[in-house]
Design a protein around this motif. Structure first.
Motif, short mmCIF file in Angstrom:
data_model
loop_
_atom_site.label_atom_id
_atom_site.label_comp_id
_atom_site.label_asym_id
_atom_site.label_seq_id
_atom_site.Cartn_x
_atom_site.Cartn_y
_atom_site.Cartn_z
N HIS A 1 0.62 -1.04 -0.11
CA HIS A 1 -0.04 -0.14 -0.21
C HIS A 1 0.69 1.61 0.00
CE1 HIS A 1 -3.40 -2.33 0.35
NE2 HIS A 1 -4.72 -2.06 0.64
N LYS A 2 0.30 2.57 -0.63
CA LYS A 2 1.06 3.42 -0.50
C LYS A 2 1.31 4.34 0.26
CE LYS A 2 -0.87 4.87 -4.48
NZ LYS A 2 -1.83 6.40 -5.70
N ILE A 3 2.27 4.85 0.56
CA ILE A 3 2.69 5.62 1.93
C ILE A 3 2.43 6.46 1.93
CG2 ILE A 3 5.53 6.78 3.14
CD1 ILE A 3 6.80 4.62 1.59
N ARG A 4 2.03 7.22 2.54
CA ARG A 4 0.81 8.58 2.78
C ARG A 4 1.97 9.78 2.75
NH1 ARG A 4 -2.95 7.56 6.71
NH2 ARG A 4 -4.34 7.44 4.91
N GLN A 5 1.96 11.00 2.46
CA GLN A 5 2.55 11.95 1.58
C GLN A 5 2.12 13.62 3.02
OE1 GLN A 5 5.44 11.25 0.14
NE2 GLN A 5 5.15 9.46 0.40
N SER A 6 3.03 14.47 3.04
CA SER A 6 2.77 14.77 3.67
C SER A 6 2.58 16.21 2.66
CB SER A 6 3.82 15.64 5.16
OG SER A 6 3.48 17.21 5.33
N LYS A 7 2.20 17.59 3.10
CA LYS A 7 1.85 18.64 2.16
C LYS A 7 3.46 19.20 2.34
CE LYS A 7 -2.62 19.25 1.71
NZ LYS A 7 -3.61 20.32 2.73
N THR A 8 4.34 19.13 3.41
CA THR A 8 5.69 19.87 3.56
C THR A 8 6.45 19.20 2.96
OG1 THR A 8 5.55 19.01 6.07
CG2 THR A 8 4.60 20.78 5.36
N TYR A 9 7.74 19.06 2.80
CA TYR A 9 8.88 18.60 2.31
C TYR A 9 9.81 18.72 3.87
CZ TYR A 9 13.09 17.53 -1.10
OH TYR A 9 14.26 16.86 -1.07
N CYS A 10 10.84 17.52 4.31
CA CYS A 10 11.13 17.69 5.17
C CYS A 10 13.01 17.66 4.84
CB CYS A 10 10.76 16.62 6.01
SG CYS A 10 11.34 16.49 7.86
N SER A 11 12.96 17.05 4.10
CA SER A 11 14.88 16.34 3.55
C SER A 11 14.77 15.73 2.34
CB SER A 11 15.19 15.91 4.80
OG SER A 11 14.94 14.75 5.17
N ASN A 12 16.15 16.26 1.96
CA ASN A 12 16.52 15.32 0.32
C ASN A 12 16.49 13.79 0.58
OD1 ASN A 12 17.03 17.56 -0.56
ND2 ASN A 12 19.24 17.71 -0.33
N THR A 13 16.71 12.84 2.05
CA THR A 13 16.58 11.85 2.13
C THR A 13 15.17 10.87 2.39
OG1 THR A 13 18.56 12.42 3.65
CG2 THR A 13 17.98 10.33 3.70
N HIS A 14 14.36 12.13 2.89
CA HIS A 14 12.58 11.37 3.00
C HIS A 14 12.52 12.23 2.47
CE1 HIS A 14 14.43 8.81 6.19
NE2 HIS A 14 15.18 9.77 6.35
N GLY A 15 12.02 12.94 2.17
CA GLY A 15 11.00 13.65 0.73
C GLY A 15 9.98 14.32 2.10
N TYR A 16 8.52 14.22 0.59
CA TYR A 16 6.85 14.31 1.52
C TYR A 16 6.65 13.28 2.26
CZ TYR A 16 7.37 18.24 -1.22
OH TYR A 16 7.58 19.26 -2.32
N SER A 17 7.04 12.22 2.16
CA SER A 17 6.75 10.47 3.13
C SER A 17 6.91 11.09 4.16
CB SER A 17 7.73 9.45 2.71
OG SER A 17 8.01 8.88 1.40
N ARG A 18 5.93 10.12 5.34
CA ARG A 18 4.97 10.39 6.44
C ARG A 18 5.40 9.39 7.31
NH1 ARG A 18 0.36 13.35 8.08
NH2 ARG A 18 -0.67 11.39 9.42
N TYR A 19 6.10 9.14 8.97
CA TYR A 19 6.64 8.54 9.09
C TYR A 19 5.58 8.06 10.91
CZ TYR A 19 10.42 7.87 5.95
OH TYR A 19 10.89 7.66 4.69
N PHE A 20 5.99 7.15 11.55
CA PHE A 20 5.59 7.37 13.35
C PHE A 20 6.68 7.68 13.83
CE2 PHE A 20 2.18 4.24 10.88
CZ PHE A 20 1.17 4.42 11.22
N GLU A 21 6.06 8.06 14.56
CA GLU A 21 7.49 8.85 15.28
C GLU A 21 7.82 7.69 16.31
OE1 GLU A 21 9.48 12.96 18.10
OE2 GLU A 21 7.54 12.56 17.29
N LYS A 22 9.57 7.55 16.83
CA LYS A 22 9.79 6.27 17.81
C LYS A 22 9.42 6.64 18.73
CE LYS A 22 13.31 3.91 19.25
NZ LYS A 22 15.04 3.41 19.07
#
Length: 359
Positions: free
Chosen positions: A198-219
């Motif tokens: 399934h798709k990785i949900r994307q954010s409206k904001t660009y965070c970094s060149n490494t992880h781009g717009y992808s959203r992550y659960f916070e540890k």
């Protein structure tokens, strides 16, 4: 009155399981994939392994034990590894495979094979003591590096598993809605469905060149409400609610519990907290009761006509009226004038007894 108090105590004891400690999936990821109970045994299946230590690519590298502990005794069951591959879901993308003699390597360096990480335990019901409640622990034992890891067992389900054998109730419970999920790793995507495809949900904001717009659960973030559990092949996914708001941390757009999105996360990446898996054995048979209708005055001239059962009744919830089974357990000479105490006793078909005194 004593019977009532004992019943209330047992009801409270068996309806309030002891709160188990949280798991540590970062060190010892595991999942109970199924529990089946029949009239003879409980069968527990799942997978688990100590990560970033060595390959789990044979049946000889390790073994598993399941420990059941009550207030009075401990039971231990052993399982050889079975084939259940968690390699693909555990490995970091674009990393090489670890060599056979490379130990304790981080997933950022290389990945290990986790192919024989399944287990299957058989617990005979006859091993379990009546009126006992068992906490459960899963352990993995490494034959290569000689380590042992232990975890409290959780098997979040909507309804308990229950069977009855005569008056004995066997219950397995680990309530899904009482279970909290704690994110155990940084690199866990917010997915739109219950599988890695399934798709990785994307954010409206660009965070970094490494992880781009992808959203992550916070540890370390906690999800107090779990809405659904879905099995997908050898993995379990949980549906939680997340907020559309995210924050850029560690070059990732991280998310938290909210009310905006249905987000899915694999069980591999969450710790459990709350009520762990409990196995309970409850004798539902209630003891019989003897009730004195009246204490008689009997003429010595009619003592031969006296029948003590005319002044009492005895009843059992399971057996019904058992007055005819009541017996006198002390020796009394009723041909002597005076006041006599008849000690009465009755036993139901399951061996539970009641006593009373007729004057």
């Amino acid at each position: 009155m004593k019977t009532l108090l004992l019943f209330l105590f047992l009801s409270f004891f068996f309806s309030n399981p002891i709160q188990a400690a949280s798991t540590n999936k970062k060190v010892f990821p595991y999942e109970i994939t199924s529990i089946v109970m029949n009239s003879n045994e409980i069968v527990v299946k799942g997978w688990g392994m100590g990560v970033e230590k060595h390959h789990y690519d044979s049946m000889n590298s390790h073994y598993y034990t399941l420990e059941l502990k009550s207030d009075s005794h401990t039971l231990t069951y052993t399982s050889k590894p079975t084939y259940n591959s968690q390699t693909e879901i555990m490995k970091v993308l674009n990393k090489r495979k670890c060599n056979q003699n490379e130990y304790y390597k981080s997933g950022d360096v290389c990945y290990y094979n986790y192919d024989y990480v399944g287990f299957e335990f058989h617990i005979p019901l006859n091993d379990l003591k009546i009126d006992s409640s068992y906490e459960t622990k899963l352990k993995v034992h490494s034959n290569i590096l000689n380590f042992n890891l232990s975890a409290d067992v959780f098997y979040p389900i909507e309804l308990p598993i229950i069977i009855h054998k005569d008056t004995i109730e066997y219950k397995i419970q680990s309530n899904l809605y009482d279970t909290e999920l704690i994110i155990a790793d940084n690199a866990v995507f917010d997915r739109t469905g219950p599988s890695k495809s399934h798709k990785i949900r994307q954010s409206k904001t660009y965070c970094s060149n490494t992880h781009g717009y992808s959203r992550y659960f916070e540890k370390g973030s906690v999800y107090k409400y779990v809405y659904e559990k879905v099995r997908n092949q050898s993995n379990t996914f949980y549906r939680v609610k997340t907020s559309k708001d995210d924050v850029c941390k560690l070059k990732r757009n991280v998310i938290h519990e909210g009310n905006d999105y249905d987000s899915w996360i694999a069980s591999n990446w969450v710790d459990y907290a709350g009520d762990g898996l409990m196995i309970q054995v409850i004798d539902t048979n209630q003891p019989p009761q003897i009730h004195v209708i009246t204490h008689p005055n009997v003429s010595i001239y009619k003592i031969n006509e006296f029948n003590f059962k005319n002044y009492i009744n005895a009843f059992d919830n399971e057996d019904g009226n058992i007055t005819n089974k009541v017996r006198i357990v002390n020796q009394v000479n009723l041909n002597v004038l005076g006041t006599h105490s008849l000690k009465l006793e009755v036993e139901d078909k399951h061996g539970k007894k009641a006593s009373e005194t007729l004057i």
